[in-house]
Design a protein around this motif. Structure first.
Motif, mmCIF file in Angstrom:
data_model
loop_
_atom_site.group_PDB
_atom_site.id
_atom_site.type_symbol
_atom_site.label_atom_id
_atom_site.label_comp_id
_atom_site.label_asym_id
_atom_site.label_seq_id
_atom_site.Cartn_x
_atom_site.Cartn_y
_atom_site.Cartn_z
ATOM 1 N N SER A 187 0.830 -1.213 0.000
ATOM 2 C CA SER A 187 0.000 0.000 0.000
ATOM 3 C C SER A 187 0.862 1.261 0.000
ATOM 4 O O SER A 187 0.529 2.261 -0.655
ATOM 5 C CB SER A 187 -0.937 0.009 1.207
ATOM 6 N N ALA A 190 2.311 1.677 -3.497
ATOM 7 C CA ALA A 190 1.279 2.166 -4.411
ATOM 8 C C ALA A 190 1.055 3.666 -4.223
ATOM 9 O O ALA A 190 0.890 4.413 -5.200
ATOM 10 C CB ALA A 190 -0.021 1.400 -4.191
ATOM 11 N N GLN A 191 1.044 4.123 -2.981
ATOM 12 C CA GLN A 191 0.838 5.549 -2.719
ATOM 13 C C GLN A 191 1.986 6.400 -3.253
ATOM 14 O O GLN A 191 1.795 7.567 -3.583
ATOM 15 C CB GLN A 191 0.669 5.776 -1.220
ATOM 16 N N ALA A 213 2.021 1.238 -9.542
ATOM 17 C CA ALA A 213 0.821 0.397 -9.609
ATOM 18 C C ALA A 213 1.149 -0.869 -10.387
ATOM 19 O O ALA A 213 2.067 -0.883 -11.203
ATOM 20 C CB ALA A 213 -0.319 1.146 -10.274
ATOM 21 N N ALA A 253 -10.370 2.117 -6.576
ATOM 22 C CA ALA A 253 -8.939 2.391 -6.717
ATOM 23 C C ALA A 253 -8.605 3.837 -6.376
ATOM 24 O O ALA A 253 -7.533 4.128 -5.838
ATOM 25 C CB ALA A 253 -8.481 2.060 -8.130
ATOM 26 N N LEU A 285 -7.273 5.146 -2.848
ATOM 27 C CA LEU A 285 -5.888 5.037 -2.386
ATOM 28 C C LEU A 285 -5.363 6.374 -1.869
ATOM 29 O O LEU A 285 -4.606 6.425 -0.900
ATOM 30 C CB LEU A 285 -4.992 4.534 -3.532
ATOM 31 N N HIS A 286 -5.769 7.456 -2.511
ATOM 32 C CA HIS A 286 -5.264 8.785 -2.136
ATOM 33 C C HIS A 286 -6.281 9.599 -1.328
ATOM 34 O O HIS A 286 -6.134 10.814 -1.183
ATOM 35 C CB HIS A 286 -4.865 9.553 -3.402
ATOM 36 N N THR A 288 -5.057 4.913 -9.799
ATOM 37 C CA THR A 288 -4.225 5.266 -8.640
ATOM 38 C C THR A 288 -3.204 6.345 -8.986
ATOM 39 O O THR A 288 -2.410 6.732 -8.148
ATOM 40 C CB THR A 288 -3.488 4.029 -8.093
#
Length: 263
Positions: free
Chosen positions: A80, A83-84, A88, A109, A112-113, A175
């Motif tokens: 995670s 990904a941030q 991706a 999706a 995520l942010h 993302t």
């Protein structure tokens, strides 16, 4: 000078007495499409898992550069967190929420942010409602850009197989990555679908200003679209170069492309 977005430094992954990835050194530069090829069991997906935090390498480091002059050691970070940071990935086996709609898959999706906390979302406070409105606008824009808006209300499971593959890629795009990892995106596709996917990958690279690193068995796709190719055999890199160099590498021809050395 073209910025290096990702590099692995002597990455090794060992499971008991089995070395799945051995001293892997890969460099991925901005806006490139890089392919990692090799037979089943060569260590390709293990390498992806080392990069995306599914595994922590036994040895070595994974360095990510999201911007000029900024380098982050992401070795062993949670998926995670990675990904941030802007990486991706998709998976060889499609991992969609099959009972949810196309729109809902992509909207998830976007969370995520999300900056609002659980309470703000639960009670739909003004800050969360503002974020939600922006997310929904982003999803609408994205689905229109990739020509999936017309099927936005269809369940993911009802889409043809090829469209499900596209949806998984689009969900990854939601993302807002800088680096996109594709694990066998053409798996199960026929030649026509593979040719269409080749063009789609090229288009999203250019439209979204992405860098793409992919695992793939379809040699037509790999040779058509890749800037550079790395070849693994039992976890070890045996060749690297542009498509022409790989096509003319005798060891690669014999082991992976299935061509006779005298052909």
């Amino acid at each position: 000078m073209i910025r290096t977005v990702l590099r692995t430094e002597h990455v090794t992954m060992q499971f008991g007495g089995v070395i799945a990835v051995n001293d892997l050194n890969i460099v991925v530069k901005e806006h490139e499409i890089i392919a990692l090829i090799g037979p089943n069991g060569a260590g390709k997906t293990t390498a992806f898992n080392d990069i995306t935090g599914v595994y922590t390498p036994t040895k070595g480091r994974v360095i990510y550069s999201p911007a000029e002059g900024k380098e982050i050691d992401i070795t062993g970070r949670k998926p995670s967190e990675i990904a941030q940071l802007g990486i991706a990935r998709t998976f060889q086996n499609i991992r969609l929420f099959k009972d949810l709609s196309v729109y809902e898959n992509v909207l998830i999706a976007k969370h995520l942010h999300l900056e609002s906390n659980f309470l703000a979302a639960t009670f739909r406070l003004p800050g969360y409602k503002k974020e939600e409105k922006a997310m929904r606008a982003d999803v609408e824009r994205l689905l229109k850009e990739v020509n999936l808006w017309d099927v936005r209300n269809e369940k993911a499971s009802s889409l043809p197989y090829g469209k499900q593959r596209y949806l998984e890629i689009v969900r990854a795009l939601a993302t807002e990555p800088k680096l996109l990892l594709l694990d066998e995106p053409a798996a199960g596709m026929n030649p026509k679908e593979t040719a269409e996917l080749t063009e789609f990958i090229r288009q999203i690279r250019d439209h979204f200003n992405l860098t793409i690193f992919m695992i793939e068995h379809h040699m037509d796709l790999v040779m058509e679209i890749s800037d550079r190719i790395y070849v693994l055999d039992f976890g070890t890199t045996i060749a690297t170069g542009d498509p022409a160099a790989i096509q003319n590498n005798e060891r690669v021809i014999k082991a992976y492309l299935g061509e006779d050395e005298d052909a």
